[in-house]
Scaffold this motif. Sequence first.
Motif, PDB file in Angstrom:
ATOM      1  N   ALA A 664       0.850  -1.189   0.000  1.00  0.00           N
ATOM      2  CA  ALA A 664       0.000   0.000   0.000  1.00  0.00           C
ATOM      3  C   ALA A 664       0.888   1.241   0.000  1.00  0.00           C
ATOM      4  N   LEU A 665       0.472   2.280  -0.721  1.00  0.00           N
ATOM      5  CA  LEU A 665       1.268   3.500  -0.842  1.00  0.00           C
ATOM      6  C   LEU A 665       0.556   4.663  -0.162  1.00  0.00           C
ATOM      7  N   PRO A 666       1.225   5.361   0.744  1.00  0.00           N
ATOM      8  CA  PRO A 666       0.616   6.542   1.355  1.00  0.00           C
ATOM      9  C   PRO A 666       0.588   7.701   0.365  1.00  0.00           C
ATOM     10  N   LEU A 667      -0.396   8.577   0.504  1.00  0.00           N
ATOM     11  CA  LEU A 667      -0.534   9.707  -0.401  1.00  0.00           C
ATOM     12  C   LEU A 667       0.206  10.947   0.076  1.00  0.00           C
ATOM     13  N   LYS A 668       0.610  10.974   1.342  1.00  0.00           N
ATOM     14  CA  LYS A 668       1.141  12.211   1.908  1.00  0.00           C
ATOM     15  C   LYS A 668       2.619  12.162   2.263  1.00  0.00           C
ATOM     16  N   ARG A 669       3.281  11.035   2.014  1.00  0.00           N
ATOM     17  CA  ARG A 669       4.715  10.973   2.337  1.00  0.00           C
ATOM     18  C   ARG A 669       5.444  10.073   1.353  1.00  0.00           C
ATOM     19  N   GLN A 670       6.757  10.194   1.344  1.00  0.00           N
ATOM     20  CA  GLN A 670       7.597   9.421   0.433  1.00  0.00           C
ATOM     21  C   GLN A 670       7.871   8.031   0.989  1.00  0.00           C
ATOM     22  N   VAL A 671       7.964   7.050   0.089  1.00  0.00           N
ATOM     23  CA  VAL A 671       8.443   5.715   0.443  1.00  0.00           C
ATOM     24  C   VAL A 671       9.607   5.384  -0.491  1.00  0.00           C
ATOM     25  N   THR A 672      10.586   4.671   0.029  1.00  0.00           N
ATOM     26  CA  THR A 672      11.726   4.283  -0.779  1.00  0.00           C
ATOM     27  C   THR A 672      11.682   2.790  -1.073  1.00  0.00           C
ATOM     28  N   ILE A 673      12.284   2.434  -2.206  1.00  0.00           N
ATOM     29  CA  ILE A 673      12.350   1.050  -2.666  1.00  0.00           C
ATOM     30  C   ILE A 673      13.818   0.675  -2.798  1.00  0.00           C
ATOM     31  N   GLY A 674      14.201  -0.466  -2.242  1.00  0.00           N
ATOM     32  CA  GLY A 674      15.599  -0.873  -2.347  1.00  0.00           C
ATOM     33  C   GLY A 674      15.841  -2.248  -1.772  1.00  0.00           C
ATOM     34  N   ARG A 675      17.107  -2.665  -1.803  1.00  0.00           N
ATOM     35  CA  ARG A 675      17.467  -4.003  -1.371  1.00  0.00           C
ATOM     36  C   ARG A 675      17.825  -4.074   0.116  1.00  0.00           C
ATOM     37  N   GLU A 676      18.220  -2.944   0.707  1.00  0.00           N
ATOM     38  CA  GLU A 676      18.698  -2.987   2.080  1.00  0.00           C
ATOM     39  C   GLU A 676      17.587  -2.679   3.073  1.00  0.00           C
ATOM     40  N   GLN A 677      17.829  -3.012   4.336  1.00  0.00           N
ATOM     41  CA  GLN A 677      16.879  -2.690   5.386  1.00  0.00           C
ATOM     42  C   GLN A 677      16.769  -1.177   5.523  1.00  0.00           C
ATOM     43  N   GLN A 684      14.486  -8.126  -2.359  1.00  0.00           N
ATOM     44  CA  GLN A 684      15.754  -8.839  -2.300  1.00  0.00           C
ATOM     45  C   GLN A 684      16.028  -9.484  -3.656  1.00  0.00           C
ATOM     46  N   GLU A 685      16.594  -8.698  -4.553  1.00  0.00           N
ATOM     47  CA  GLU A 685      16.922  -9.161  -5.891  1.00  0.00           C
ATOM     48  C   GLU A 685      18.195  -8.441  -6.318  1.00  0.00           C
ATOM     49  N   MET A 686      19.109  -9.153  -6.990  1.00  0.00           N
ATOM     50  CA  MET A 686      20.438  -8.605  -7.224  1.00  0.00           C
ATOM     51  C   MET A 686      20.423  -7.373  -8.119  1.00  0.00           C
ATOM     52  N   SER A 687      19.418  -7.219  -8.980  1.00  0.00           N
ATOM     53  CA  SER A 687      19.389  -6.062  -9.867  1.00  0.00           C
ATOM     54  C   SER A 687      18.862  -4.802  -9.172  1.00  0.00           C
ATOM     55  N   ILE A 688      18.392  -4.950  -7.926  1.00  0.00           N
ATOM     56  CA  ILE A 688      17.883  -3.816  -7.162  1.00  0.00           C
ATOM     57  C   ILE A 688      19.020  -3.214  -6.346  1.00  0.00           C
ATOM     58  N   SER A 689      19.190  -1.905  -6.424  1.00  0.00           N
ATOM     59  CA  SER A 689      20.223  -1.230  -5.649  1.00  0.00           C
ATOM     60  C   SER A 689      19.798  -1.124  -4.192  1.00  0.00           C
ATOM     61  N   ARG A 690      20.764  -0.788  -3.347  1.00  0.00           N
ATOM     62  CA  ARG A 690      20.456  -0.665  -1.918  1.00  0.00           C
ATOM     63  C   ARG A 690      19.336   0.350  -1.692  1.00  0.00           C
ATOM     64  N   LYS A 691      19.423   1.492  -2.363  1.00  0.00           N
ATOM     65  CA  LYS A 691      18.310   2.441  -2.431  1.00  0.00           C
ATOM     66  C   LYS A 691      18.066   2.696  -3.905  1.00  0.00           C
ATOM     67  N   HIS A 692      16.978   2.165  -4.418  1.00  0.00           N
ATOM     68  CA  HIS A 692      16.770   2.114  -5.862  1.00  0.00           C
ATOM     69  C   HIS A 692      15.878   3.246  -6.378  1.00  0.00           C
ATOM     70  N   ALA A 693      14.739   3.451  -5.738  1.00  0.00           N
ATOM     71  CA  ALA A 693      13.783   4.434  -6.243  1.00  0.00           C
ATOM     72  C   ALA A 693      12.936   4.964  -5.081  1.00  0.00           C
ATOM     73  N   ALA A 694      12.214   6.038  -5.347  1.00  0.00           N
ATOM     74  CA  ALA A 694      11.312   6.612  -4.351  1.00  0.00           C
ATOM     75  C   ALA A 694       9.997   6.970  -5.021  1.00  0.00           C
ATOM     76  N   ILE A 695       8.891   6.737  -4.314  1.00  0.00           N
ATOM     77  CA  ILE A 695       7.561   7.162  -4.746  1.00  0.00           C
ATOM     78  C   ILE A 695       7.098   8.222  -3.762  1.00  0.00           C
ATOM     79  N   PHE A 696       6.641   9.358  -4.280  1.00  0.00           N
ATOM     80  CA  PHE A 696       6.368  10.492  -3.399  1.00  0.00           C
ATOM     81  C   PHE A 696       5.185  11.304  -3.930  1.00  0.00           C
ATOM     82  N   PRO A 697       4.564  12.132  -3.063  1.00  0.00           N
ATOM     83  CA  PRO A 697       3.407  12.936  -3.484  1.00  0.00           C
ATOM     84  C   PRO A 697       3.800  13.982  -4.515  1.00  0.00           C
ATOM     85  N   GLY A 698       2.909  14.224  -5.466  1.00  0.00           N
ATOM     86  CA  GLY A 698       3.143  15.250  -6.467  1.00  0.00           C
ATOM     87  C   GLY A 698       2.768  16.624  -5.962  1.00  0.00           C
ATOM     88  N   PRO A 699       3.144  17.661  -6.707  1.00  0.00           N
ATOM     89  CA  PRO A 699       2.893  19.031  -6.266  1.00  0.00           C
ATOM     90  C   PRO A 699       1.546  19.590  -6.691  1.00  0.00           C
TER      91      PRO A 699
END
Length: 810
Positions: A664-677, A684-699
């Motif tokens: 589930a994705l929150p509408l009011k804050r950023q979440v990060t996607i990555g391989r590390e805790q 947990q997949e080798m092609s994913i970086s430790r911090k790969h991407a972020a999903i965040f609210p638009g302006p």
Amino acid sequence: MATQQAYVIIGNGIAGATAAEVIRAEDRAAEITVVAEEPTPVFYRPALKDYLGGKIREEKLWARPISFYPDRHIRFVTDRVMAIRPGEHTLALRSGATLAYSRLLLAHGARATSLTCPGVDLAGVTTLRTVADYQRVLARLNNARRIVVVGSGTLALESIETLRHRGYEVTHLLRRRTLWSEVLDPVASDLVLQQERREGVDVRTEQEIAEVCGQNGQVTGVITTTGQHIPCEIVLLGIGIEPIIDFVKSAGIACGRGVKVDGAMRTNVPDIFAAGDLIETADPITGKARVIGQWYPSVQQARAAAYSMLDLLDTEHLFRFGNFYNATFLYGLDFASVGISTVPRGEKNYQELVADPQPRHYQKVILKQGVPVGMVALGDRRSVLTYKRAIDHSVNLSPVVSRLFAPDFHLGAWLDTQGVPPPLLGVNREGTVAVQRMAYATGVVPEVKPATDKPGTAPTLREARLVPVNQLSITPPLTDAYLSQTRVVTVGRLEGSSLVINHNTISRRHAEISYANGQYVLRDLGSKNGTQVNGQRVAPNSLTVLAPENQVQFGSVKFALKLQTVDPAESVLLNKEQKQAFFNATPGSAVNIPTFSSAIAGAGEQTVIHVPAPALSQGQPVLASDGSLSLPGVATPLSANLVAPLRQGPALVCVLNGQPLVFALPLKRQVTIGREQGNEIRLQEMSISRKHAAIFPGPDGLDSLYIRDLQSGNGVRVNHHKITSACPLTHEAAIELGNVRAYFLNYQQPRSPLPVRSGGKGIPVMQAVAAPGSEPVRAGIATKTVYCRQCGALLVSPQARFCPSCGSPQ
């Protein structure tokens, strides 16, 4: 018929595989042969540390499947090249066979450098280079307590960190006082070495191995050049690489430490090219020759070589190998650099600027007469790509030099105001940049309509095609040619063109049709008899936007451009699964399934065969009438009770090893996607970086969400387009995070966002699908459509002063 080209590639590493892939994508009829001693597919070297750490299995190391070459009709020869005969355009193989080539690529790489001291052949002494090397290390770890590692490159440093985390005692020997001197400056080196020592690594500088001691053929310790004895059970050598140039030099090909090439990856011998770990490059500032030996530059060199072999390389927008972006993770510290890291000795026109010191952070930029030529960042690498942008385009920073590291100064925004283009991150196919700029300049906005006008009727698909108008004596007879939206359509007499026309007024490479920003763009390739649109001859290498019903004439052969609505069941662009996705869609909803056309010609055949794109092109999520959700690549649909929460708000569904993971994705804050805790979404997949991407609210205040790449190693794609800045997400957007497929779902999305112009910044988004029971979604009815004049991205507000995608003033 023109003679068919025979491309031969020596080497099965990432450079060879990449080049073969590019050549096949551009020329469907070419004869491509790969020669290598090792039949196993190319492995992903950056993941070796995770393999050593037990985080991934061996099968996850392979960067290409075992069927990679057969699937692309590429011949693979398991043999060794003994000699190159440039005068005859042939290779002599160890088996005694002779192999002919039209153009040859040397991509057979390098071998790991070893020691020449006594005891180096004892069991337990291993180089750090290949999967087999790491397998030997893993086989000995159960009987090891202490390990000696020699070297200062990335593989040595990453192996030390991994082994220390696994609890082994590690001694690190360095020939000099600093490590990785080609990339790190002394300050950054000291920071890393300090962190090594904090983690319990026994670091010894200015020492090398003089002798490896052993008993019963097994390693028992080493004696250093200072006379110290260090007991150990394993010795790991990460002291560099040696390009394999023995049979290359004997063919008269110019070599230094590696093969010498120009900017188009050509050697001094006609029709012979080189790429990857085999070559040496010259630093554009110091002129010093260097063998890079790293993954990302090898990929770009291979792409450049392939396009050059095809005569398709965009020489006006070349990738600068001296300015390549180098990023890694050293002992918990983000690191990146670009250009030079230290001022050349004896030079007086250089200036070093260092940011105020902070714990575990270090930033330095090097200027030459005000123009940046290098950047080093340890602890926080986010600014390095911005400096690469200034380096690539030789921007004079003298007006802002005193503010570069000020907290309230943002170099990227300042570069935007100066109209500086994006950084150069890779090579281009000839015409790519021009086509994108042409599409943006026209300002034409494609009309967006629902897939069907009447709810309850069968969904439909719109396809473009060239229909022959005049019937000339051509064998085989011309038929309708469908135009791809994701691949350049080539027109010519050359076998392997997307549209082969065997007529004496057609040149071998006559013209191309590309797709950008919802438009088809025609480019004449300097053909002898020219190309006409509606009776007007277009200038050679110029660009013309095509419209439905345009008359297009190549030489004396005429076509009409038709844009038509077709029954998906009759489409030649969709495979069985994609067609089924249309009929499973909710009545009245829009269905958009990207495809590409691929011309594969067999011996003696002239038929163009259209095949579907792999991976993400195999359909989209389908919501069934019972409330369950079917996902491409997932055998069992998500049950209705699991899907119900998805109907309440936005979510990201990731497909990992064939299993769906719902977040589930929150509408009011950023979440990060990555391989590390520490990431809210952990994959947990080798092609994913430790911090790969972020999903965040638009302006825009409309509960919209955006995604951006966090400088990941393998990038982020949205609807098959790689993003370089923030990209808006729409319902059922297909996302690629490295090799992981994901889908953004938001059944509560209030309206379909307007289409975003395609290109390096704005990303085309697919039309939103209406929730069951609601009215069909219609795009573009709520807000005036305004696009960025620089990059073509959608502006959130018509009154926007700056583009949110590229930052350029409006």
